[in-house]
Design an enzyme around this catalytic site. Structure first.
Site, mmCIF file in Angstrom:
data_model
loop_
_atom_site.group_PDB
_atom_site.id
_atom_site.type_symbol
_atom_site.label_atom_id
_atom_site.label_comp_id
_atom_site.label_asym_id
_atom_site.label_seq_id
_atom_site.Cartn_x
_atom_site.Cartn_y
_atom_site.Cartn_z
ATOM 1 N N GLY A 1 -36.889 7.772 20.044
ATOM 2 C CA GLY A 1 -35.551 8.225 20.440
ATOM 3 C C GLY A 1 -35.132 9.439 19.619
ATOM 4 N N HIS A 2 -35.403 9.383 18.313
ATOM 5 C CA HIS A 2 -35.093 10.529 17.449
ATOM 6 C C HIS A 2 -35.980 11.723 17.810
ATOM 7 C CE1 HIS A 2 -34.047 7.016 14.662
ATOM 8 N NE2 HIS A 2 -32.901 7.664 14.764
HETATM 9 P P1 AMP Z 1 -29.456 6.786 13.901
HETATM 10 O O1 AMP Z 1 -30.633 7.203 13.052
HETATM 11 O O2 AMP Z 1 -29.558 5.390 14.417
HETATM 12 O O3 AMP Z 1 -28.133 7.111 13.258
HETATM 13 O O4 AMP Z 1 -29.523 7.699 15.195
HETATM 14 C C1 AMP Z 1 -29.582 9.088 15.094
HETATM 15 C C2 AMP Z 1 -29.394 9.660 16.468
HETATM 16 O O5 AMP Z 1 -30.432 9.182 17.327
HETATM 17 C C3 AMP Z 1 -28.066 9.237 17.112
HETATM 18 O O6 AMP Z 1 -27.517 10.345 17.814
HETATM 19 C C4 AMP Z 1 -28.499 8.152 18.065
HETATM 20 O O7 AMP Z 1 -27.639 8.003 19.173
HETATM 21 C C5 AMP Z 1 -29.862 8.652 18.492
HETATM 22 N N1 AMP Z 1 -30.670 7.558 19.027
HETATM 23 C C6 AMP Z 1 -30.918 6.371 18.425
HETATM 24 N N2 AMP Z 1 -31.649 5.592 19.244
HETATM 25 C C7 AMP Z 1 -31.857 6.287 20.376
HETATM 26 C C8 AMP Z 1 -32.531 6.015 21.603
HETATM 27 N N3 AMP Z 1 -33.145 4.849 21.832
HETATM 28 N N4 AMP Z 1 -32.538 6.968 22.549
HETATM 29 C C9 AMP Z 1 -31.901 8.152 22.337
HETATM 30 N N5 AMP Z 1 -31.250 8.477 21.207
HETATM 31 C C10 AMP Z 1 -31.232 7.555 20.237
#
Ligand code: AMP
Length: 293
Positions: free
Chosen positions: A36-37
């Site tokens: 996702g990242h």
């Molecule tokens: P985090 O590291 O969880 O704070 O996420 C960092 C970024 O990655 C944030 O903008 C999240 O929304 C995005 N993100 C996390 N998981 C996903 C996913 N499965 N699909 C798309 N973006 C994601």
């Protein structure tokens, strides 16, 4: 790919990039990186060079009983993934660099921050908005990329950018999922095999709602009944919320007639997972919906 630990050095690189009229992209993360990242980095590379990823596990967005100290930290692997994905730089400050002694300014996006995630996690969005504003101030990106996985967070950041006249365009990107539908999340690493199996119930509930929507159902209560019924089939899942909300205000709605979200938060054991479905009436045929799972 260079790893930058200090704000002063990050600002110097930004100054150089601006002097060369380059388009800067920022992808803020908390690390424990997954596809996702990586998808955000790849999206950013389409518009920007340099693409700067940040890794900062932000203490101010975790409640006192939340998982800050045990949040997964996989820094060396993250660096490799970012290198492979083609990020140009990684900004990875330590907490005192971002919050030095005496730090006392916070950003509140009123209203939007109080509902759903904000109600379950008091203070969470204040911490998120504060750190995102700081990152945007430090990196001064032309574009910043966020995942729709955290739909309410993206909406709050868009509101903050508009309210505070930020120079960064906020880009919200689609949810990346496992083959069985589970939305990728760093917190999936907490799940034991039984919980991991049960976690697909979030996606199954959204799929059940999608089937109803495709059959023409627009009544929120009817959709909520389907969500609850599907979630109830999974004994390991404990519902926090399952709601149908306006995509702008995140207030509950009774009928889907404008852009909306179906939002879910569910506990599997101690792990709290969120997911959503974005619904957008087609401009050419408002009775029909584009459904973004
Ligand atoms: P985090 O590291 O969880 O704070 O996420 C960092 C970024 O990655 C944030 O903008 C999240 O929304 C995005 N993100 C996390 N998981 C996903 C996913 N499965 N699909 C798309 N973006 C994601």
């Amino acid at each position: 790919m260079e790893t930058i630990r200090t704000i002063a050095w990050m600002k110097e690189l930004v100054r150089q990039a601006h002097a060369e009229s380059r388009i800067i992209g920022l992808v803020p993360t908390m690390g424990a990186l997954h596809r996702g990242h990586v998808a955000l980095i790849e999206r950013a590379k389409q518009d920007c060079s340099p693409v700067i990823a940040s890794i900062f596990v932000n203490p101010k967005q975790f409640g006192p009983n939340e998982d800050f100290s045990k949040y997964p930290r996989t820094f060396d692997k993250d660096q490799e993934k970012l290198e492979q994905a083609g990020a140009h730089a990684l900004f990875a400050p330590e907490a005192p660099e971002i919050y030095p002694p005496g730090f006392s300014s916070y950003v509140n996006v009123d209203g939007l921050s109080d509902r759903l995630e904000g109600r379950s996690r008091p203070g969470h969005f204040r911490g998120v908005a504060t750190v995102v504003l700081k990152l945007l101030q430090i990196v001064q990106p032309d574009f910043a990329y966020f995942g729709r996985k955290d739909a309410q967070q993206s909406r709050i950041i868009l509101q903050m950018a508009r309210d505070l006249n930020l120079n960064t365009e906020i880009v919200v990107c689609p949810i990346i999922r496992e083959p069985d539908g589970l939305a990728l999340s760093s917190r999936n690493a907490y799940l034991n095999p039984d919980e991991r199996h049960a976690a697909t119930v979030l996606h199954r509930a959204l799929e059940a709602a999608r089937t109803e929507l495709q059959a023409g159902v627009r009544d929120a209560l009817q959709l909520q009944t389907i969500l609850h019924a599907t979630l109830a089939t999974e004994p390991l899942a404990k519902l926090d919320y399952a709601e149908i909300v306006d995509a702008h205000s995140f207030e509950p709605i009774t009928r889907i007639s404008k852009p909306s979200y179906i939002v879910l938060a569910v506990f599997l054991g101690k792990t709290r997972l969120i997911d959503n479905l974005y619904l957008e009436p087609k401009p050419s045929a408002p009775d029909e919906l584009d459904i973004h799972l």
